[in-house]
Design an enzyme around this catalytic site. Structure first.
Site, mmCIF file in Angstrom:
data_model
loop_
_atom_site.group_PDB
_atom_site.id
_atom_site.type_symbol
_atom_site.label_atom_id
_atom_site.label_comp_id
_atom_site.label_asym_id
_atom_site.label_seq_id
_atom_site.Cartn_x
_atom_site.Cartn_y
_atom_site.Cartn_z
ATOM 1 C CD GLU A 219 -2.796 -1.256 0.072
ATOM 2 O OE1 GLU A 219 -2.988 -0.219 -0.590
ATOM 3 O OE2 GLU A 219 -3.316 -2.337 -0.221
ATOM 4 C CB CYS A 253 -1.279 7.105 1.413
ATOM 5 S SG CYS A 253 -2.716 6.155 1.945
#
Length: 474
Positions: A219, A253
């Site tokens: 991720e 993110c």
């Protein structure tokens, strides 16, 4: 307490060996055991909520308890509740059809725990991105070793207490330590490894995992664009943009990394952003609701982007004029006008309150601009036209797509979350998370007549002559 300060490879290997041994002796926990663990985690989080929020405030310097609860605990509880609701269905083997030559027989896919899962968590959401993957891994029946970020020592202490309370010593091991421990951690022979962090470190993690052919879920991040079509409602867009960009001070993110808008929209959009900021942060960055940058290193990195941009002639505007650019570890939201692609702020994931705004003349130019760059973790589109939506769905590859909002897809417990290309590999959350941490084992049970004796050599008998003639229809 499970959280153990690890300062040597020998200690790390000892912790790994202990949990690996448990996975071999107890490879398939019952549904009831998994439920009790998830319920125990929920109870432990509630028990330690106040110390946990205080620890997050301590590690960040300034992060409102309400914001930490909203972005860390609410989505985490959503994942736990969703897993508990659907666990029985997820665990149930699925029947599969078999070839006629195998009959009579039955086939199914059995979802077997992979074993020992490694999780490397980042500092920006140190609770959600530590315990969230554990929810999926435990639901799938695994044990977990969790490497927490060294930048959040106060939070790590409370996380260790939560894990000990919820899981005891047999399920989850919390590992602290600096970057060298993280590097050694990623070289262990896990049965699956999940890493959340930067693309550059993700490459190192994947290389380390390859030593043992350990499957990985990465991720990562990248530069998630926010595209504003000419038809968009700019006042509404500005509210959602500020929400997504300043949640956790942009240290997310999937925060919008840059904006693409029509050249006729830019001035009005900025005015709307200023109004939203004035309403939400009346004291500017001195507001107690405006989150700090995690440490001096990250703040200096962000200031470096601004200095380079200004030196190259880019106009950089502080949109919070009530105070200075920085105060007590905080950085005001800055807009960069038409920054050149060569600048570091346009190359790196920004991960902070800096917002480049680029303009286009036709929306096809914006689509092309995005398509020519590494695939983002998230794509945000504001529009009133279906053809724009279809253009993003079909024409732009991204980890996720959100239309007329931003950021909120991460907190949806029934949607998978993951990147593509430079922004990641694989997915977790929801049923996809359960599948990520499970091995889909094919099981075939034969009964009745054994047709193998009919198709065995010699191959010049009557049956093989029939097979040779009719095999395309079998």
């Amino acid at each position: 307490m499970t959280s153990t300060p690890i300062d040597s490879e020998a200690q790390l290997n000892s912790a790994f060996s202990r949990l690996k041994s448990v996975t071999r002796t107890k490879p398939y926990p019952s549904e009831e055991a998994r439920r009790q663990l998830l319920l125990g985690l929920k109870t432990a989080i509630l028990e330690y909520e106040i110390p946990l929020l205080a620890a997050l405030q301590q590690d960040f310097g300034c992060r409102a308890h309400a914001e930490s609860r909203l972005i860390e605990l609410v989505p985490l509880f959503g994942e736990i509740k969703h897993a508990l609701k659907h666990l029985h269905k997820w665990m149930k083997p699925t029947r599969r059809a078999l070839h006629i030559t195998s009959l009579p027989a039955s086939g199914k896919v059995f979802y077997q725990p992979k074993g020992l899962v490694g999780v490397i968590a980042p500092w920006n959401y140190p609770v959600l991105l530590s315990l969230g993957p554990i929810v999926g891994a435990i639901a799938a029946g695994n044990r977990v070793m969790l490497k927490v970020s060294e930048f959040c020592p106060a939070t790590n202490k409370v996380l260790g207490q939560i894990v000990q309370t919820a899981f005891g010593d047999e399920w989850v091991e919390v590992i602290e330590g600096e970057a060298n421990i993280a590097n050694q951690f990623s070289q262990l022979a896990f049965d699956h490894l999940l890493f959340t962090g930067s693309t550059n470190v993700g490459r190192i993690v994947m290389k380390n995992a390859a030593q043992h052919l350990t499957p990985v879920t990465l991720e990562l991040g990248g530069k998630s664009p926010l595209l504003i079509a000419p038809s968009a409602d700019l006042a509404d867009t500005a509210k959602k943009l500020v929400f997504a960009k300043l949640m956790n001070a942009g240290q997310t993110c999937v925060a919008p990394d840059y904006v693409l808008c029509h050249e006729s929209q830019k001035s009005e959009l900025i005015e709307h952003i200023k109004q939203v900021l004035a309403d939400q942060y009346p004291q500017g960055i001195a507001s107690p609701d405006y989150t700090s940058i995690i440490n001096d290193r990250q703040l200096e990195r962000l200031q470096g982007y601004l200095e380079e941009a200004k030196a190259s002639g880019v106009q950089c505007d502080n949109l919070l004029p009530q105070g200075p650019d920085t105060i007590e570890g905080k950085l005001a939201l800055h807009v960069l006008h038409e920054a050149e692609d060569e600048l570091m702020v346009m190359q790196d994931e920004i991960f902070g309150p800096i917002l480049p705004i680029q303009t286009y003349q036709a929306i096809d130019e914006a689509f092309k601009y995005i398509q020519q760059r590494p695939r983002p973790l998230a794509m945000y589109l504001f529009t009133q036209h279906k053809e724009d939506e279809q253009g993003c769905e079909q024409g732009i590859a991204s980890g996720g797509l959100v239309i007329n909002h931003a950021l909120i897809h991460v907190a949806q417990s029934d949607l998978p979350f993951g990147g593509v290309g430079d922004s990641g590999m694989g997915a977790y959350h929801a049923e996809e998370g359960f599948r990520t941490f499970s091995h889909n084992k094919a099981v075939l049970r034969k009964s009745g007549v054994n047709l193998v004796t009919l198709i065995a050599p010699p191959y010049d008998n009557w049956l093989h002559r029939i097979v040779a003639k009719f095999w395309p229809y079998l």
